[in-house]
Design a protein around this motif. Structure first.
Motif, short mmCIF file in Angstrom:
data_model
loop_
_atom_site.label_atom_id
_atom_site.label_comp_id
_atom_site.label_asym_id
_atom_site.label_seq_id
_atom_site.Cartn_x
_atom_site.Cartn_y
_atom_site.Cartn_z
N LYS A 140 0.84 -1.20 0.00
CA LYS A 140 0.00 0.00 0.00
C LYS A 140 0.87 1.25 0.00
CE LYS A 140 -3.77 -0.10 2.37
NZ LYS A 140 -4.76 -0.12 3.48
N VAL A 141 1.98 1.21 0.75
CA VAL A 141 2.91 2.34 0.77
C VAL A 141 3.54 2.54 -0.60
CG1 VAL A 141 5.08 3.22 1.75
CG2 VAL A 141 3.39 2.11 3.23
N VAL A 142 3.93 1.44 -1.25
CA VAL A 142 4.52 1.52 -2.59
C VAL A 142 3.55 2.17 -3.56
CG1 VAL A 142 5.34 0.17 -4.57
CG2 VAL A 142 6.05 -0.46 -2.26
N LYS A 143 2.28 1.77 -3.50
CA LYS A 143 1.27 2.35 -4.40
C LYS A 143 1.07 3.83 -4.12
CE LYS A 143 -2.01 -0.64 -3.51
NZ LYS A 143 -3.34 -1.30 -3.56
N GLN A 144 1.10 4.21 -2.84
CA GLN A 144 0.91 5.62 -2.49
C GLN A 144 2.07 6.47 -2.99
OE1 GLN A 144 -1.86 7.03 -1.05
NE2 GLN A 144 -0.82 8.91 -1.65
N LEU A 145 3.28 5.93 -2.93
CA LEU A 145 4.46 6.67 -3.37
C LEU A 145 4.42 6.96 -4.87
CD1 LEU A 145 7.34 4.93 -1.38
CD2 LEU A 145 6.53 7.27 -1.10
N ARG A 146 3.70 6.13 -5.61
CA ARG A 146 3.61 6.35 -7.05
C ARG A 146 2.76 7.56 -7.39
NH1 ARG A 146 1.97 0.16 -8.17
NH2 ARG A 146 4.00 -0.82 -7.83
N SER A 147 1.88 7.95 -6.49
CA SER A 147 0.97 9.07 -6.74
C SER A 147 1.42 10.28 -5.95
CB SER A 147 -0.47 8.69 -6.36
OG SER A 147 -0.92 7.59 -7.10
#
Length: 274
Positions: A140-147
């Motif tokens: 979830k953190v990885v996905k948030q970092l993309r945005s």
């Protein structure tokens, strides 16, 4: 969210907020401060308050989540909404994915009028629980970092070293003494490196990232060797093997976890995520 029917209803409502409301407002310009955006924000926050209160409170706890905007401190809730509709839409879509996958966990709800620091919240869990929570939230953190706002540079998690760097930072939320890449002798008179040692807690964390040529069979073989090796480490009471598998190359992750999480001499936990 006690029943499958309730979860299905939450998913449908979230999809309705995304598919019907957001695009319509975006066509007319939906930015922070815009009246239409404010109306849509109220709909989303009301829904989260009613059905996902822990998620809503995640952004309202000013003592544990703070951000900076234009030189002043503000709550992360305000910081989160100070984005365009597409950013918030991405967040809602990630909630739907987690609900569909059965991986969503409500954040801990703090009683009304009570404030707790991050350290106080962490202290309610055991060290192992904190490590497991970090691993469970990693994707979830990885996905948030993309945005990121205005397409700013971010950390792309492309290989095992990237996983180690990000995991190292996340572990600092709960632990002070994190020893990275400590050397340990093996039975073959060679030395290998432990990815992370939490010496005070007696926990070793081994990190893997799947890729082409490193799927279930290869990961399983490597972890069997690691488990055997760490039995001799004087500080290892518990071994956590975190396997980051964003492309889901491992077909039966729960089966592999169960097969490997069996050892009589040390406590072994294999976590394959997502």
């Amino acid at each position: 969210m006690d029943t499958e029917k309730t979860i299905d209803g939450i998913q449908k409502h979230l999809k309705n907020l995304i598919e019907k409301v957001v695009p319509a407002y975006n066509e007319r310009g939906m930015q922070f401060g815009n009246e239409r955006y404010g109306s849509w924000r109220q709909q989303v926050t009301k829904f989260l308050d009613q059905h996902l209160p822990g998620e809503s409170q995640r952004f309202k706890n000013k003592r544990t989540l703070l951000g900076v905007h234009q030189g002043r401190w503000e709550s992360a809730f305000e910081s989160f909404w100070r984005q365009d509709g597409e950013k918030v839409r991405s967040y809602l879509e990630s909630l739907i994915i987690d609900l569909e996958d059965g991986t969503y966990e409500q954040p801990q709800i703090i009683e009304s009028g009570e404030t707790k620091t991050t350290d106080e919240l962490s202290s309610t869990n055991s060290p192992l629980e904190n490590v497991v929570n970090v691993c469970n939230s990693f994707h979830k953190v990885v996905k948030q970092l993309r945005s990121r706002y205005s397409n700013r540079e971010t950390l792309n998690v492309n290989d095992e070293y990237d996983v180690q760097d990000l995991l190292h930072g996340l572990l600092h939320l709960h632990f002070e003494d994190i020893r990275a890449e400590e050397w340990v002798p093996s039975n073959a008179a060679k030395c290998t490196r432990v990815d992370f040692l939490l010496k005070n807690e007696g926990i070793i964390i081994e990190v893997k990232k799947t890729r082409q040529g490193l799927a279930a069979k290869e990961v399983g073989s490597q972890l069997i060797e690691d488990i055997h090796r760490y039995k001799t480490h004087p500080d290892c009471k518990t071994l956590v093997c975190f396997v980051y598998d964003p492309e889901e190359r491992i077909v039966n992750p729960r089966g592999l976890e169960a097969d490997l999480s069996k050892d009589s001499e040390i406590e072994v936990h294999v976590l394959i995520r997502p």
